[in-house]
Motif scaffolding. Structure first.
Motif, short mmCIF file in Angstrom:
data_model
loop_
_atom_site.label_atom_id
_atom_site.label_comp_id
_atom_site.label_asym_id
_atom_site.label_seq_id
_atom_site.Cartn_x
_atom_site.Cartn_y
_atom_site.Cartn_z
N ALA A 1 -27.81 51.36 31.87
CA ALA A 1 -28.76 51.21 30.65
C ALA A 1 -30.54 51.40 30.64
O ALA A 1 -31.11 50.86 31.45
N ASP A 2 -31.12 52.17 29.47
CA ASP A 2 -32.75 52.18 29.66
C ASP A 2 -32.50 50.95 28.19
O ASP A 2 -32.09 51.49 27.18
N VAL B 1 -13.36 52.07 20.32
CA VAL B 1 -15.19 51.47 21.14
C VAL B 1 -15.70 52.96 21.38
O VAL B 1 -15.89 53.90 21.54
N TRP B 2 -17.35 52.08 20.76
CA TRP B 2 -17.93 53.22 20.37
C TRP B 2 -18.86 53.20 21.80
O TRP B 2 -19.02 52.48 22.67
N ILE B 3 -18.92 54.86 22.26
CA ILE B 3 -20.28 54.91 23.23
C ILE B 3 -21.89 55.14 22.82
O ILE B 3 -21.90 55.78 22.04
N ASN B 4 -22.60 53.76 23.52
CA ASN B 4 -24.31 53.93 23.09
C ASN B 4 -24.42 53.91 21.70
O ASN B 4 -25.46 54.25 20.93
N SER B 5 -23.53 53.01 20.47
CA SER B 5 -24.13 52.91 19.01
C SER B 5 -22.56 51.75 18.81
O SER B 5 -21.84 51.72 20.15
N GLN C 1 -34.76 42.94 31.53
CA GLN C 1 -35.63 43.60 30.40
C GLN C 1 -35.13 43.86 28.95
O GLN C 1 -35.25 43.82 27.74
N VAL C 2 -33.80 43.71 28.99
CA VAL C 2 -32.64 43.66 27.94
C VAL C 2 -32.82 42.48 26.95
O VAL C 2 -32.93 43.28 25.39
#
Length: 470
Positions: A257-258, A428-432, A293-294
């Motif tokens: 992840a960024d 389950v959400w992906i990137n939200s 970083q997160v």
């Protein structure tokens, strides 16, 4: 008619005298008064709804859809007055994903309930046997709503119920009755008499509703303990139930992840409605390789989000809605601090400030078994748990008895989907996180409830399937 402001709307729903006073959780100022209905009032409302139901059902889908879309028009015509009242009573700001957003959602979900054809389904037709499944109205639906999204969740309950030919008796939270009474008043300018009724009252009214012999189904959104009580009280009459109960949603960040790219979406996943959302992100698991970083990226975003009185157009975060919830959040955060966890932001409320404001709080270096992680805080405090790898994160995510929602954050979609499939949650959400859609069914797993809302599945859940063979 259209109301130009909240005060005009209040004048239409308040008792001429007396009633229980409702105060603004941001300022402590009086918002308005609400008449407290009795069990006898509830009985009368249920009786009237049962009498009105056959004629409402007989109108058919097309006419009911027309009226529901007109009701959505009325919400839009009164949007600003409704949003102002909601902000004052619930505390959420007008802007951001808050009061105006909620009113817009009310209209959108109401229209969405009319967007599907509900036709008989042929089950068998082989030349010898023919059978079709029909969807009939249940009768009277009892709806019991929460205080966090009082208007929009009321719409989630009433819109599909009415669409399918049922009538509805609603019992709003004692913390936010004015918002739901106002919503009902606006809708009833279009709907036939007695099709939708709002009965504001105390716990005894809710208990009576959930066990009422003339109620055919209960829809409830709220805590798991209250949901269990509703299950018990509804058992003697074998009521149909849709229960959206407590959640303690996990978020899992993948190593690819960024941090900067996902930080703002992580923030809103956790802090929408100042964290007072059943399906908000409430515990975040981050691999040690990108943990620092997160934490830094999330802190930078959170520090910029203004919190204050909801009627101030600049604010996007508000107070906790009530003192009891404020105490829960404060106690959980203090317990984490006492255990040695690191506070990245917040956790130092101003004891002299008016209103139930708890600062936006991020807590790092926290034990995964700490109460702030394992218990639902339902407020603006997010624990960030360091894990060795995704396997450990999945184990922690699945370790609790709740399973409303969850999310996976990463750059490789296929890997994220593989992790999502292993999480025990209804969505389950992906990137939200928490991005609901009226077309997509929504419901919980484990002790986060059962039954589906939204979409065609949500409509069918408000009907009695009937098989006709011949």
């Amino acid at each position: 008619m259209s109301y130009s402001n909240a005060q005009e709307l209040l004048s239409a729903i308040q008792p001429a005298s007396g009633g229980t006073e409702i105060f603004d959780p941001a300022t402590g100022e009086l918002v308005g008064r609400v008449a407290q209905n009795s069990v006898a009032d509830l009985d009368a409302a249920v009786s009237a709804a049962r009498t009105a139901q056959p004629a409402w059902d007989a109108l058919g889908h097309e006419e009911r859809n027309r009226l529901l879309n007109l009701a959505a028009d009325r919400i839009e015509a009164n949007a600003e007055a409704l949003a102002e009242l909601l902000s004052r009573e619930q505390g959420k700001p007008l802007n951001g994903p808050n009061a105006r957003f909620e009113i817009g959602g009310c209209a959108a979900w109401l229209r969405a309930a009319t967007a599907y054809e509900v036709e008989p389904e042929v089950v068998v037709d082989d030349g010898e046997t023919y059978a079709a499944k029909h969807y009939r109205a249940l009768g009277v639906v009892g709806a019991i709503g929460p205080w966090n999204w009082p208007m929009m969740i009321s719409i989630w309950q009433l819109a599909p119920s009415l669409r399918m030919g049922n009538t509805v008796v609603m019992k709003p939270s004692e913390y936010t009755p004015l918002s739901v009474l106002a919503l009902g008043h606006v809708l009833n300018e279009v709907l036939p008499a007695d099709v939708l009724q709002v009965v504001a009252g105390g716990r005894e009214v809710g208990e009576k509703l959930s066990g009422h012999p003339e109620i055919n189904k209960i829809m409830f959104t709220g805590s798991t303990p209250t949901g269990k009580a509703i299950i018990r009280s509804s058992a003697d009459t074998v009521k149909r139930l849709t229960l959206e109960l407590g959640g303690n949603d996990a978020g899992i960040v993948m190593e690819d992840a960024d941090p900067k790219a996902i930080a703002e979406d992580l923030f809103w996943g956790a802090f929408i409605n100042t964290g007072q959302t059943c399906a908000a992100l409430k515990r975040l698991y981050v691999p040690e390789s990108i943990y620092t970083q997160v934490c830094q990226a999330l802190t930078e975003v959170a520090a910029k989000m203004p919190m204050g009185v909801g009627l101030d157009e600049n604010n996007v975060l508000g107070p906790l809605q009530n003192k009891a919830q404020y105490n829960i959040v404060a106690d959980l955060v203090q317990g984490a601090v006492d255990s040695g966890a690191t506070v990245l932001l917040g956790a130092n409320p101003d004891s002299e400030a008016a209103g139930y404001f708890y600062p936006t709080t991020l807590v790092a270096d926290i034990d995964p078994q700490n109460d702030l992680v394992t218990k639902e805080q339902f407020g603006p405090a997010l624990p960030i748990v360091k894990v060795k790898n995704v396997e450990e994160a999945i184990t922690h995510a699945n370790s609790l008895e709740t399973g409303l929602g969850a999310s996976v954050w990463g750059s490789d979609r296929e890997q994220a989907l593989a992790v999502a499939a292993r999480i025990q949650a209804g969505t389950v959400w992906i990137n939200s996180h928490g991005t609901i859609d009226p077309r997509i069914p929504f419901g919980g797993a484990k002790q986060s409830g059962y039954g589906l809302e939204f979409g065609l599945d949500g409509l069918k859940a408000l009907a009695q399937p009937q098989l006709i063979k011949g």
